[in-house]
Design an enzyme around this catalytic site. Structure first.
Site, PDB file in Angstrom:
ATOM      1  N   TYR A 177      -2.181  -0.464  10.181  1.00 38.57           N
ATOM      2  CA  TYR A 177      -2.291  -0.876   8.781  1.00 38.57           C
ATOM      3  C   TYR A 177      -1.031  -0.511   8.002  1.00 38.57           C
ATOM      4  O   TYR A 177      -0.459  -1.342   7.281  1.00 38.57           O
ATOM      5  CB  TYR A 177      -3.515  -0.213   8.157  1.00 38.57           C
ATOM      6  CG  TYR A 177      -3.673  -0.461   6.680  1.00 38.57           C
ATOM      7  CD1 TYR A 177      -4.148  -1.685   6.209  1.00 38.57           C
ATOM      8  CD2 TYR A 177      -3.360   0.525   5.745  1.00 38.57           C
ATOM      9  CE1 TYR A 177      -4.293  -1.919   4.851  1.00 38.57           C
ATOM     10  CE2 TYR A 177      -3.510   0.305   4.396  1.00 38.57           C
ATOM     11  CZ  TYR A 177      -3.979  -0.917   3.953  1.00 38.57           C
ATOM     12  OH  TYR A 177      -4.125  -1.142   2.603  1.00 38.57           O
ATOM     13  N   SER A 189       0.845  -1.195   0.000  1.00 41.95           N
ATOM     14  CA  SER A 189       0.000   0.000   0.000  1.00 41.95           C
ATOM     15  C   SER A 189       0.877   1.242   0.000  1.00 41.95           C
ATOM     16  O   SER A 189       2.011   1.225   0.500  1.00 41.95           O
ATOM     17  CB  SER A 189      -0.888   0.028   1.247  1.00 41.95           C
ATOM     18  OG  SER A 189      -1.585   1.256   1.365  1.00 41.95           O
TER      19      SER A 189
END
Length: 247
Positions: A154, A140
């Site tokens: 995350y 990501s």
């Protein structure tokens, strides 16, 4: 076809990026095993479409934070297809936005298991059946820039996926290539849930390409990394974010 005669596992393949990837790999000749957790309707529809078009696919529900479900998926893929050539580690999620001061140990562990440990377990299980091929991880942009508010867990897990990608490339070369994508704002349910609409409109206004990415953009890049078009690439973490972050 770029993947004729090859077999692939796509985790988190019942919706969004994973679904687009499963269809894309199948369109280039790969037999595809689709893992899903809760998106059974999307996975089953994809299997029906792939099989109707002369391909081969199956869908299997599983929680990849559980070793038994990882083993079941890999075993079924080997039984159905005779082996594994491509692994796309796409399963994961943010779960919920929490500052570190508000975060429980259980939530931290859940996010790490979902994004990082599942990637480790799937990779370890598939390597028993892969002599050559490609692994493509979904990291990501958050792994590069730390993510938005409440996304430290995350972002940390995705940063670890990026580091794992580099380490595996060294460990598994030259026979198996390992690369990752670092998506930014892709139009998916992930952002429907976790990103305010105003933030998405602001991204569109400020991005050099003046739009959000879509799942097809991402699936095209996964295909490139999975096939021999990228034969001299391994250990990369490729940005796909419309020009909002240069690394």
């Amino acid at each position: 076809m770029k993947l004729a005669g090859q077999s692939a596992i796509v985790t988190g393949g019942g919706r969004d990026i994973g679904l687009a990837v499963a269809k894309k790999l199948a369109s280039e000749g790969a037999s595809v095993a689709i893992n899903y957790f809760s998106s059974g309707a999307g996975a089953d529809k994809a299997v029906a479409e792939i099989n109707a078009n002369g391909g081969k696919a199956f869908a299997l529900q599983g929680d990849l934070t559980k070793q038994a479900d990882v083993s079941s998926l890999v075993d079924k893929a080997v039984t159905e297809f005779g082996g594994i050539n491509i692994l796309v580690n796409n399963a994961g999620g943010l779960v919920e936005r929490k500052k570190i001061s508000e975060m429980s140990d259980d939530l931290w562990t859940t996010v790490m298991d979902l994004n990082l440990t599942s990637t480790f377990r799937m990779t370890r299980a598939c390597l028993e059946h892969m002599s050559t091929g490609a692994i493509v991880n979904l990291a990501s942009q958050a792994g590069r820039d730390g993510g938005g508010p409440g996304a430290v867990a995350y972002a940390t897990s995705k940063g670890a996926v990026m580091t794992m990608t580099r380490g595996l490339a060294k460990e598994l070369g030259p026979d198996i290539r390992v690369n990752a994508l670092c998506p930014g704002m892709i139009d998916t349910d992930f952002h429907n849930v976790h990103t305010p609409d105003a933030g998405r409109r602001g991204f569109e206004a400020n991005a050099p390409l003046k739009r959000q990415g879509d799942t097809e953009d991402t699936a095209n890049l996964v295909l490139f990394l999975a096939c021999n078009d990228s034969a001299f690439m391994t250990g990369t973490n490729i940005d796909i974010n419309g020009g909002m972050l240069f690394s």
